[in-house]
Design an enzyme around this catalytic site. Sequence first.
Site, PDB file in Angstrom:
ATOM      1  N   SER A  17       0.597  -1.259  -0.151  1.00 42.50           N
ATOM      2  CA  SER A  17       0.004   0.050  -0.049  1.00 42.50           C
ATOM      3  C   SER A  17       1.001   1.203  -0.015  1.00 42.50           C
ATOM      4  O   SER A  17       0.508   2.168  -0.623  1.00 42.50           O
ATOM      5  CB  SER A  17      -1.045   0.173   1.278  1.00 42.50           C
ATOM      6  OG  SER A  17      -1.982  -0.859   1.043  1.00 42.50           O
ATOM      7  N   LYS A  68     -10.231  -5.847   9.921  1.00 41.98           N
ATOM      8  CA  LYS A  68     -11.341  -5.621   9.276  1.00 41.98           C
ATOM      9  C   LYS A  68     -12.612  -5.474  10.030  1.00 41.98           C
ATOM     10  O   LYS A  68     -13.380  -4.707   9.967  1.00 41.98           O
ATOM     11  CB  LYS A  68     -11.558  -6.046   7.891  1.00 41.98           C
ATOM     12  CG  LYS A  68     -10.331  -5.413   6.799  1.00 41.98           C
ATOM     13  CD  LYS A  68     -10.568  -6.255   5.352  1.00 41.98           C
ATOM     14  CE  LYS A  68      -9.483  -6.015   4.514  1.00 41.98           C
ATOM     15  NZ  LYS A  68      -9.647  -6.326   3.234  1.00 41.98           N
ATOM     16  N   GLY A 133     -16.271 -16.039   2.290  1.00 44.94           N
ATOM     17  CA  GLY A 133     -15.686 -15.252   3.419  1.00 44.94           C
ATOM     18  C   GLY A 133     -15.754 -14.031   3.276  1.00 44.94           C
ATOM     19  O   GLY A 133     -16.638 -13.492   2.506  1.00 44.94           O
ATOM     20  N   SER A 159     -23.109 -24.446   4.159  1.00 44.46           N
ATOM     21  CA  SER A 159     -23.970 -23.548   5.253  1.00 44.46           C
ATOM     22  C   SER A 159     -23.262 -22.421   5.290  1.00 44.46           C
ATOM     23  O   SER A 159     -24.253 -21.393   5.468  1.00 44.46           O
ATOM     24  CB  SER A 159     -23.799 -24.531   6.423  1.00 44.46           C
ATOM     25  OG  SER A 159     -22.426 -24.684   6.792  1.00 44.46           O
ATOM     26  N   MET A 222      -9.256 -13.341  -7.356  1.00 47.73           N
ATOM     27  CA  MET A 222      -9.089 -12.120  -6.442  1.00 47.73           C
ATOM     28  C   MET A 222      -7.671 -12.116  -5.882  1.00 47.73           C
ATOM     29  O   MET A 222      -6.905 -11.204  -5.461  1.00 47.73           O
ATOM     30  CB  MET A 222      -9.827 -12.114  -5.226  1.00 47.73           C
ATOM     31  CG  MET A 222     -11.142 -11.649  -5.493  1.00 47.73           C
ATOM     32  SD  MET A 222     -12.169 -11.234  -3.805  1.00 47.73           S
ATOM     33  CE  MET A 222     -13.831 -10.975  -4.224  1.00 47.73           C
TER      34      MET A 222
HETATM   35  P1  NAP Z   1     -11.799 -16.096   4.155  1.00 49.73           P
HETATM   36  O1  NAP Z   1     -12.563 -14.835   4.748  1.00 49.73           O
HETATM   37  O2  NAP Z   1     -10.618 -16.877   5.055  1.00 49.73           O
HETATM   38  O3  NAP Z   1     -12.483 -16.986   3.447  1.00 49.73           O
HETATM   39  C1  NAP Z   1     -11.704 -17.971   2.622  1.00 49.73           C
HETATM   40  C2  NAP Z   1     -12.618 -18.818   1.611  1.00 49.73           C
HETATM   41  O4  NAP Z   1     -12.073 -19.796   1.009  1.00 49.73           O
HETATM   42  C3  NAP Z   1     -14.076 -19.561   2.146  1.00 49.73           C
HETATM   43  O5  NAP Z   1     -14.860 -19.623   1.622  1.00 49.73           O
HETATM   44  C4  NAP Z   1     -13.144 -21.013   2.385  1.00 49.73           C
HETATM   45  O6  NAP Z   1     -14.168 -21.945   2.340  1.00 49.73           O
HETATM   46  C5  NAP Z   1     -12.469 -20.722   0.840  1.00 49.73           C
HETATM   47  N1  NAP Z   1     -11.444 -21.687   1.046  1.00 49.73           N
HETATM   48  C6  NAP Z   1     -10.271 -21.910   1.712  1.00 49.73           C
HETATM   49  N2  NAP Z   1      -9.482 -22.738   1.296  1.00 49.73           N
HETATM   50  C7  NAP Z   1     -10.330 -23.669   0.608  1.00 49.73           C
HETATM   51  C8  NAP Z   1      -9.899 -24.845  -0.019  1.00 49.73           C
HETATM   52  N3  NAP Z   1      -8.740 -25.655   0.268  1.00 49.73           N
HETATM   53  N4  NAP Z   1     -10.898 -25.192  -0.913  1.00 49.73           N
HETATM   54  C9  NAP Z   1     -12.055 -24.848  -1.247  1.00 49.73           C
HETATM   55  N5  NAP Z   1     -12.309 -23.592  -0.529  1.00 49.73           N
HETATM   56  C10 NAP Z   1     -11.309 -22.941   0.349  1.00 49.73           C
HETATM   57  O7  NAP Z   1     -10.864 -15.217   3.039  1.00 49.73           O
HETATM   58  P2  NAP Z   1     -11.249 -13.906   2.423  1.00 49.73           P
HETATM   59  O8  NAP Z   1     -10.788 -12.381   3.255  1.00 49.73           O
HETATM   60  O9  NAP Z   1     -12.664 -13.860   1.944  1.00 49.73           O
HETATM   61  O10 NAP Z   1      -9.945 -13.626   1.249  1.00 49.73           O
HETATM   62  C11 NAP Z   1     -10.152 -14.620  -0.013  1.00 49.73           C
HETATM   63  C12 NAP Z   1      -9.213 -14.403  -0.997  1.00 49.73           C
HETATM   64  O11 NAP Z   1      -9.477 -13.080  -1.366  1.00 49.73           O
HETATM   65  C13 NAP Z   1      -7.782 -14.236  -0.437  1.00 49.73           C
HETATM   66  O12 NAP Z   1      -7.066 -14.997  -1.132  1.00 49.73           O
HETATM   67  C14 NAP Z   1      -7.486 -12.575  -0.380  1.00 49.73           C
HETATM   68  O13 NAP Z   1      -5.778 -12.534  -0.600  1.00 49.73           O
HETATM   69  C15 NAP Z   1      -8.212 -12.365  -1.602  1.00 49.73           C
HETATM   70  N6  NAP Z   1      -8.470 -10.802  -1.570  1.00 49.73           N
HETATM   71  C16 NAP Z   1      -7.774 -10.080  -2.706  1.00 49.73           C
HETATM   72  C17 NAP Z   1      -7.996  -8.771  -2.686  1.00 49.73           C
HETATM   73  C18 NAP Z   1      -7.624  -7.863  -3.611  1.00 49.73           C
HETATM   74  O14 NAP Z   1      -7.375  -6.616  -3.579  1.00 49.73           O
HETATM   75  N7  NAP Z   1      -6.974  -8.372  -4.674  1.00 49.73           N
HETATM   76  C19 NAP Z   1      -8.977  -8.074  -1.656  1.00 49.73           C
HETATM   77  C20 NAP Z   1      -9.578  -8.861  -0.703  1.00 49.73           C
HETATM   78  C21 NAP Z   1      -8.994 -10.397  -0.675  1.00 49.73           C
HETATM   79  P3  NAP Z   1     -14.829 -22.438   3.560  1.00 49.73           P
HETATM   80  O15 NAP Z   1     -15.996 -21.622   4.023  1.00 49.73           O
HETATM   81  O16 NAP Z   1     -15.360 -24.012   3.358  1.00 49.73           O
HETATM   82  O17 NAP Z   1     -13.824 -22.594   4.857  1.00 49.73           O
END
Ligand code: NAP
Length: 276
Positions: A17, A68, A133, A159, A222
Site C-alpha cells: 500500500s 477489518k 468469506g 452452510s 482475487m
Molecule cells: P476468508 O474469509 O478466510 O475466506 C476463505 C474462503 O476460501 C472460504 O470461502 C473458504 O471456504 C475458502 N477456502 C479456503 N481454502 C479452501 C480450499 N482448500 N478449498 C476450497 N475452498 C477453500 O478469506 P477472504 O478474506 O474472503 O479472502 C479470500 C481471498 O481474496 C484471499 O486470497 C485474499 O488474498 C483475496 N483478496 C484479494 C483482494 C485484492 O485486493 N485483490 C482483496 C481482498 C481479498 P470454507 O468456508 O469452506 O472454509
Amino acid sequence: MTQNFIVIGNPISHSKSPQIHQTFAAQSEIDILYQRQYCPDNEASFIAVVEAFFNGGGGGANVTVPFKQIAFTHCQEQGNLSEHARVAGAVNTLLIRGDAVYGDNTDGQGLVNHIISLGWPLKKARVAIIGAGGAARGVVLPLIQAGIASLTIANRTLSKAQTLVTELSAASQTIEKQAIETCTTAELTGEFDLIINATSIGLTEHTLPIADSLNTHYAYDMMYGRALPFLAHFAQRGAQVSDGYGMLINQAALSFECWTGKAVDIAAATKDLPSL
Ligand code: NAP
C-alpha cells in the site's frame, strides 16, 4: 503540508500500500507520508492505534488482516459506516467524519471498477462467486448495484454460503435472498458470463474442484502475484481471465479519493508502479 496515512495490519511488512499511495500522491502532486503500522492482534491495541493516529492529525488509514471486522464494530458503535461497509460487515478505510471515526469498504467496489475497466460486461451478467468469506461478502452489493442479472454463491462449506446470503439480505434491501442461489463448489455447473474466485485456495497447494460442465466467458481470481490454476483452467477453455492485482489498485484508489478528494488515473498509476 504533509498529509499522513497508514495501513494497519498484522503482519504488515509485506504490504504494498505505501508504494501504491505514494504513486497516486505523486500523480496528484500532493505531499503525503503513507506508512505501515504494525498492531498487536487484539481489539484494545487496534483502537489505541486508531485513536492515537487520528488524535495526532492523521488523514486516513487503511485496515487489513486481521482487523477489518474489529474496525467495523468500532465504527458501527458510533453509527459511522458507509453502506458498503455496513453490508460487508468489514472496514478497510478509516477517516474522520463529524467528530468520529468513519468506516468505508472499498474492496468490493474496487473489484467492480477493475472489471469495468477491463471492458467486461456486468449489466445483465450471470455471475458466480466461489467462496463465502470476507472477500465474497464485500463484493455482493457492488455487483448487484452494477446491474448483474443473477448471482450464485458456491462454497466448499455450503452452510457458510447459505448463512452469508441470509445475513446479506437482512443487511440490505437491495439484496434479495431468493434471488441468490447457493451450492457447494463441486456442484457449481452450467454457463456463466463471469466466475469470480473469492477463496483463499491460491495460498495453498490445493486446487478447486471444477466441474467439466462449468463454463464462463470471463474468469476473475482475487489472488495475484502467483500462478493461479483457476485462471489457467478457464483460459485454456477460451475465457478471458484476470488476477486480482487490478482490484488491489482500484480499492486503494477509492480510499485515496475518499481521503484527498483527488481522482486517480489508474492506468497511468499502474504503469508507474513496479510489478508487485
Ligand atoms: P476468508 O474469509 O478466510 O475466506 C476463505 C474462503 O476460501 C472460504 O470461502 C473458504 O471456504 C475458502 N477456502 C479456503 N481454502 C479452501 C480450499 N482448500 N478449498 C476450497 N475452498 C477453500 O478469506 P477472504 O478474506 O474472503 O479472502 C479470500 C481471498 O481474496 C484471499 O486470497 C485474499 O488474498 C483475496 N483478496 C484479494 C483482494 C485484492 O485486493 N485483490 C482483496 C481482498 C481479498 P470454507 O468456508 O469452506 O472454509
